[in-house]
Write a protein that holds these residues in place. Structure first.
Motif, PDB file in Angstrom:
ATOM      1  N   GLU A  13       0.750  -1.330   0.036  1.00 19.42           N
ATOM      2  CA  GLU A  13      -0.018  -0.037   0.034  1.00 19.42           C
ATOM      3  C   GLU A  13       0.735   1.211  -0.097  1.00 19.42           C
ATOM      4  O   GLU A  13       1.941   1.303   0.533  1.00 19.42           O
ATOM      5  N   ARG A  14       0.518   2.359  -0.771  1.00 27.00           N
ATOM      6  CA  ARG A  14       1.351   3.284  -0.946  1.00 27.00           C
ATOM      7  C   ARG A  14       1.975   4.062   0.265  1.00 27.00           C
ATOM      8  O   ARG A  14       3.158   4.372   0.251  1.00 27.00           O
ATOM      9  N   HIS A  15       1.013   4.477   1.186  1.00 28.31           N
ATOM     10  CA  HIS A  15       1.625   5.186   2.439  1.00 28.31           C
ATOM     11  C   HIS A  15       2.432   3.960   3.188  1.00 28.31           C
ATOM     12  O   HIS A  15       3.438   4.740   3.691  1.00 28.31           O
ATOM     13  N   SER A  16       2.138   2.860   3.204  1.00 26.97           N
ATOM     14  CA  SER A  16       3.141   2.135   4.045  1.00 26.97           C
ATOM     15  C   SER A  16       4.537   1.802   3.303  1.00 26.97           C
ATOM     16  O   SER A  16       5.624   1.980   3.944  1.00 26.97           O
ATOM     17  N   ALA A  17       4.416   2.032   2.038  1.00 21.87           N
ATOM     18  CA  ALA A  17       5.441   1.790   1.319  1.00 21.87           C
ATOM     19  C   ALA A  17       6.507   3.136   1.515  1.00 21.87           C
ATOM     20  O   ALA A  17       7.587   2.931   1.502  1.00 21.87           O
ATOM     21  N   ILE A  18       5.939   4.086   1.478  1.00 22.72           N
ATOM     22  CA  ILE A  18       6.531   5.552   1.616  1.00 22.72           C
ATOM     23  C   ILE A  18       7.314   5.544   2.989  1.00 22.72           C
ATOM     24  O   ILE A  18       8.436   5.757   3.099  1.00 22.72           O
ATOM     25  N   GLU A  19       6.574   5.098   3.995  1.00 24.13           N
ATOM     26  CA  GLU A  19       7.067   5.153   5.350  1.00 24.13           C
ATOM     27  C   GLU A  19       8.471   4.197   5.375  1.00 24.13           C
ATOM     28  O   GLU A  19       9.389   4.401   5.981  1.00 24.13           O
ATOM     29  N   LEU A  20       8.103   3.058   4.796  1.00 22.45           N
ATOM     30  CA  LEU A  20       9.204   2.116   4.671  1.00 22.45           C
ATOM     31  C   LEU A  20      10.443   2.576   4.200  1.00 22.45           C
ATOM     32  O   LEU A  20      11.755   2.735   4.485  1.00 22.45           O
ATOM     33  N   VAL A  21      10.469   3.079   2.864  1.00 25.02           N
ATOM     34  CA  VAL A  21      11.393   3.854   2.201  1.00 25.02           C
ATOM     35  C   VAL A  21      12.093   5.001   2.861  1.00 25.02           C
ATOM     36  O   VAL A  21      13.349   4.831   2.877  1.00 25.02           O
ATOM     37  N   LYS A  22      11.279   5.794   3.464  1.00 26.09           N
ATOM     38  CA  LYS A  22      11.725   6.796   4.405  1.00 26.09           C
ATOM     39  C   LYS A  22      12.627   6.474   5.734  1.00 26.09           C
ATOM     40  O   LYS A  22      13.781   6.798   5.891  1.00 26.09           O
ATOM     41  N   PHE A  37       4.517  11.673  -7.365  1.00 30.01           N
ATOM     42  CA  PHE A  37       4.062  11.898  -8.386  1.00 30.01           C
ATOM     43  C   PHE A  37       2.705  11.133  -8.365  1.00 30.01           C
ATOM     44  O   PHE A  37       2.601   9.759  -8.837  1.00 30.01           O
ATOM     45  N   SER A  38       1.568  11.719  -8.404  1.00 24.47           N
ATOM     46  CA  SER A  38       0.384  11.164  -8.126  1.00 24.47           C
ATOM     47  C   SER A  38       0.402   9.967  -7.174  1.00 24.47           C
ATOM     48  O   SER A  38       1.400  10.232  -6.155  1.00 24.47           O
ATOM     49  N   ASP A  39      -0.315   8.769  -7.394  1.00 24.89           N
ATOM     50  CA  ASP A  39      -0.229   7.610  -6.632  1.00 24.89           C
ATOM     51  C   ASP A  39       0.646   6.556  -7.395  1.00 24.89           C
ATOM     52  O   ASP A  39       0.575   5.330  -6.861  1.00 24.89           O
ATOM     53  N   VAL A  40       1.288   7.011  -8.447  1.00 26.58           N
ATOM     54  CA  VAL A  40       2.177   6.061  -9.294  1.00 26.58           C
ATOM     55  C   VAL A  40       3.395   5.904  -8.826  1.00 26.58           C
ATOM     56  O   VAL A  40       4.203   4.786  -9.004  1.00 26.58           O
ATOM     57  N   SER A  41       4.256   6.993  -8.532  1.00 25.77           N
ATOM     58  CA  SER A  41       5.599   6.999  -8.228  1.00 25.77           C
ATOM     59  C   SER A  41       6.189   8.221  -7.182  1.00 25.77           C
ATOM     60  O   SER A  41       5.373   9.186  -7.234  1.00 25.77           O
ATOM     61  N   MET A  42       7.272   7.942  -6.720  1.00 24.79           N
ATOM     62  CA  MET A  42       7.880   8.812  -6.044  1.00 24.79           C
ATOM     63  C   MET A  42       9.527   8.685  -6.094  1.00 24.79           C
ATOM     64  O   MET A  42      10.039   7.938  -6.371  1.00 24.79           O
ATOM     65  N   SER A  43       9.889  10.071  -6.253  1.00 24.68           N
ATOM     66  CA  SER A  43      11.337  10.222  -6.226  1.00 24.68           C
ATOM     67  C   SER A  43      11.917  10.784  -4.973  1.00 24.68           C
ATOM     68  O   SER A  43      11.233  11.681  -4.418  1.00 24.68           O
TER      69      SER A  43
END
Length: 104
Positions: A13-22, A37-43
């Protein structure tokens, strides 16, 4: 100075993936910038000592699907920049955020 590029994909899930990467990125270096970038990607731009890059990649690859990366096997403490791109496989590209009406 040569930049390092790492690309990975997440089925989480996007929010948990973002927290994991952070969490992983913060363990090895400093997050200098992050763009969603929307809900597709993050840099993410990470300032990191060269000898920590292999550990960053190793931990990312244990938790996400990563593209092939050649380990540096470096002991240098030279500061490097890592550009990390994370693609969310369940993204639709149609992220909408409701903005409450403002009186006036």
């Amino acid at each position: 100075m040569e930049n390092i590029f790492i690309s990975c994909y997440s089925d989480h899930e996007r929010h948990s993936a973002i927290e994991l990467v952070k969490r992983i990125a913060g363990k090895y270096g400093d997050i200098l910038d992050a763009k969603l970038f929307s809900d597709v990607s993050m840099s993410m731009t990470i300032g990191i000592e060269e000898h920590k890059i292999d550990g960053l990649y190793r931990e990312l690859s244990e938790n996400l699907v990563t593209e092939k990366f050649e380990y540096l096997n470096s002991a240098s403490k030279k500061e490097r920049t890592v550009f990390l791109n994370v693609t969310f496989t369940k993204g639709t590209g149609n992220l909408r955020i409701k903005v409450p009406a403002v009186p006036g």
